[in-house]
Design a protein around this motif. Sequence first.
Motif, short mmCIF file in Angstrom:
data_model
loop_
_atom_site.label_atom_id
_atom_site.label_comp_id
_atom_site.label_asym_id
_atom_site.label_seq_id
_atom_site.Cartn_x
_atom_site.Cartn_y
_atom_site.Cartn_z
N ALA A 209 49.75 38.09 50.29
CA ALA A 209 49.01 39.34 50.45
C ALA A 209 47.52 39.12 50.27
N LEU A 210 47.14 38.28 49.32
CA LEU A 210 45.72 37.99 49.11
C LEU A 210 45.10 37.37 50.35
N GLU A 211 45.82 36.47 51.00
CA GLU A 211 45.31 35.83 52.21
C GLU A 211 45.13 36.85 53.33
N ILE A 212 46.07 37.77 53.47
CA ILE A 212 45.97 38.79 54.51
C ILE A 212 44.79 39.71 54.23
N LEU A 213 44.59 40.10 52.99
CA LEU A 213 43.46 40.96 52.64
C LEU A 213 42.13 40.27 52.93
N ARG A 214 42.05 38.99 52.61
CA ARG A 214 40.82 38.25 52.88
C ARG A 214 40.59 38.09 54.38
N GLU A 215 41.68 37.90 55.12
CA GLU A 215 41.57 37.80 56.57
C GLU A 215 40.95 39.07 57.15
N HIS A 216 41.24 40.21 56.54
CA HIS A 216 40.71 41.49 57.02
C HIS A 216 39.39 41.84 56.34
N ASP A 217 38.80 40.86 55.62
CA ASP A 217 37.50 41.02 54.97
C ASP A 217 37.46 42.20 54.01
N ALA A 218 38.58 42.42 53.30
CA ALA A 218 38.60 43.44 52.27
C ALA A 218 37.89 42.92 51.02
N ARG A 219 37.37 43.82 50.22
CA ARG A 219 36.81 43.47 48.92
C ARG A 219 37.95 43.61 47.90
N VAL A 220 38.49 42.49 47.49
CA VAL A 220 39.66 42.49 46.64
C VAL A 220 39.24 42.52 45.17
N ARG A 221 39.74 43.50 44.45
CA ARG A 221 39.41 43.64 43.03
C ARG A 221 40.67 43.45 42.20
N GLY A 222 40.67 42.45 41.36
CA GLY A 222 41.84 42.15 40.55
C GLY A 222 41.87 42.96 39.27
N ILE A 223 43.04 43.55 38.97
CA ILE A 223 43.25 44.29 37.73
C ILE A 223 44.26 43.49 36.89
N PRO A 224 43.91 43.13 35.66
CA PRO A 224 44.79 42.28 34.85
C PRO A 224 46.16 42.91 34.59
N LEU A 225 47.13 42.04 34.38
CA LEU A 225 48.45 42.48 33.93
C LEU A 225 48.43 42.65 32.42
N VAL A 226 49.08 43.70 31.94
CA VAL A 226 49.22 43.96 30.51
C VAL A 226 50.69 44.23 30.22
N ASP A 227 51.30 43.39 29.41
CA ASP A 227 52.72 43.55 29.07
C ASP A 227 53.60 43.66 30.31
N GLY A 228 53.33 42.82 31.29
CA GLY A 228 54.20 42.74 32.46
C GLY A 228 53.84 43.62 33.62
N GLY A 229 52.83 44.48 33.47
CA GLY A 229 52.45 45.37 34.57
C GLY A 229 50.95 45.55 34.65
N ILE A 230 50.49 46.07 35.77
CA ILE A 230 49.06 46.27 35.98
C ILE A 230 48.50 47.24 34.93
N SER A 231 47.29 46.96 34.46
CA SER A 231 46.66 47.80 33.44
C SER A 231 46.31 49.16 34.02
#
Length: 464
Positions: A209-231
Amino acid sequence: MLTTLSAEELNTTLGHWASGRGTLVDDLSEALIELIEAGVLPAGITMPAQRALAPAIGVSRGTVMAAYATLERHGYMLSRRGSGSQIRSKRTSLRTRPQGRLFSFSAQPGDVIDMSTGALPASRVAQDVLLRGIQAPLADYLTTDGYFPAGLPVLRRAIASQLTDDGVPTSSDEILVTAGAQQATWLVIRALVTAGDQVLVEEPSYRGALEILREHDARVRGIPLVDGGISVPMVRAALKAEPRLLYCQTGIHNPTGTTMHPTARGELAKVINEHGLLTVEDRCWSDLLLSGPPVAKGLAGLVAPDLLITIGTFSKLFWGGLRVGWVRSSPKRIEALTELLKSTQLACSVPDQLYAARLIGHTAEARAERRDMLVTHVEQAEAIFEEMVPSWRWGRIDGGSGLWIDTCEDTSALVARAKRVGVKLLAGPSFSTYDGQRTMIRLPVWHEAAQLRQALALLTQEAL
């Protein structure tokens, strides 16, 4: 728009490049030229800096410098101070950055031990069904043109019925069949994301998914995982930047193998609903729970239907060679996605879909088989890792086919060492939104004990 290739992406794309027939400079130069001539490295793409590429592929900076000089001398590269080194050959044919994950499935030497993918071999259930054939049902379709852009009605109904049985009421007009989940992900992102859009994802996240997003020149913002799920608090805070969508895996997460706590999932759904945040949920690993219910829960039923797009696959439960995936969304969005899909393919393979329709009736049996196999192999792999690489650390997983391991060393260098001894690994930055996770690696657990021991023996000997 020009793009820059990371050292990890190029390392994956290069594959097993050191032939041993000439010097390292000769081998690296020839390998890069082959990729340029094949169009895998497109004109205009900026190559990794020499200081970054050298450790990633396990050579000295001087070797990379000499190889780049060879490419520039033969007209394949143009280097400018402050602008980096760009591919310039007019012989290239592709106009997109190479996709490391997809390219990594290409042919490789037969003696390489591939520890880079969590893809599972065909389940016993799948083998039994696939080997029996589908002559009778296929005959009914041979008098048609074979084009069913949204998928065979019988398969759409079967997928909808299984989702309904799993607690997600679904009708067939809410299902679009695709040639695998990777195509489904590409299709949805192409439909929803334009260059410059911000997309929220978990950190780490599924590399395809990250590769596809970069291919489409999206600005990808990562949100850390906390206790097994996204914060959830950080998702809420990120909404100030008005992201286009959220891509997440609240069931079984790839690569960590964790699942989001039900309370946190409910809080995330509340944020999504309150702010109208369009959400793509990847459910590809959700059938691979190691304990508890037969399938991991997701956001369906918690999020407003017009805000949620779900992606699923037959690959994990049955077999990756059966290229069938699906998208679940509102009927109106399914119609729009179908029209977009028709611009690239008229329909998916009828035989593959008929096999899938037959297999889905064996879902419960296949889930039980996968669970038994994975539970056994996870315990086996953990015992082998504790014995042979005691410095490695990992957490308990809820499901999936791999362990997310902290090696306590730079895994880009580890991958380069592994390549020299015929072991294929994938470094943590491939799963990162910001080139992080540098000590992490995901290792599949389904390999037989002897092969796993052999791979680790080669790695530990190389480190001596």
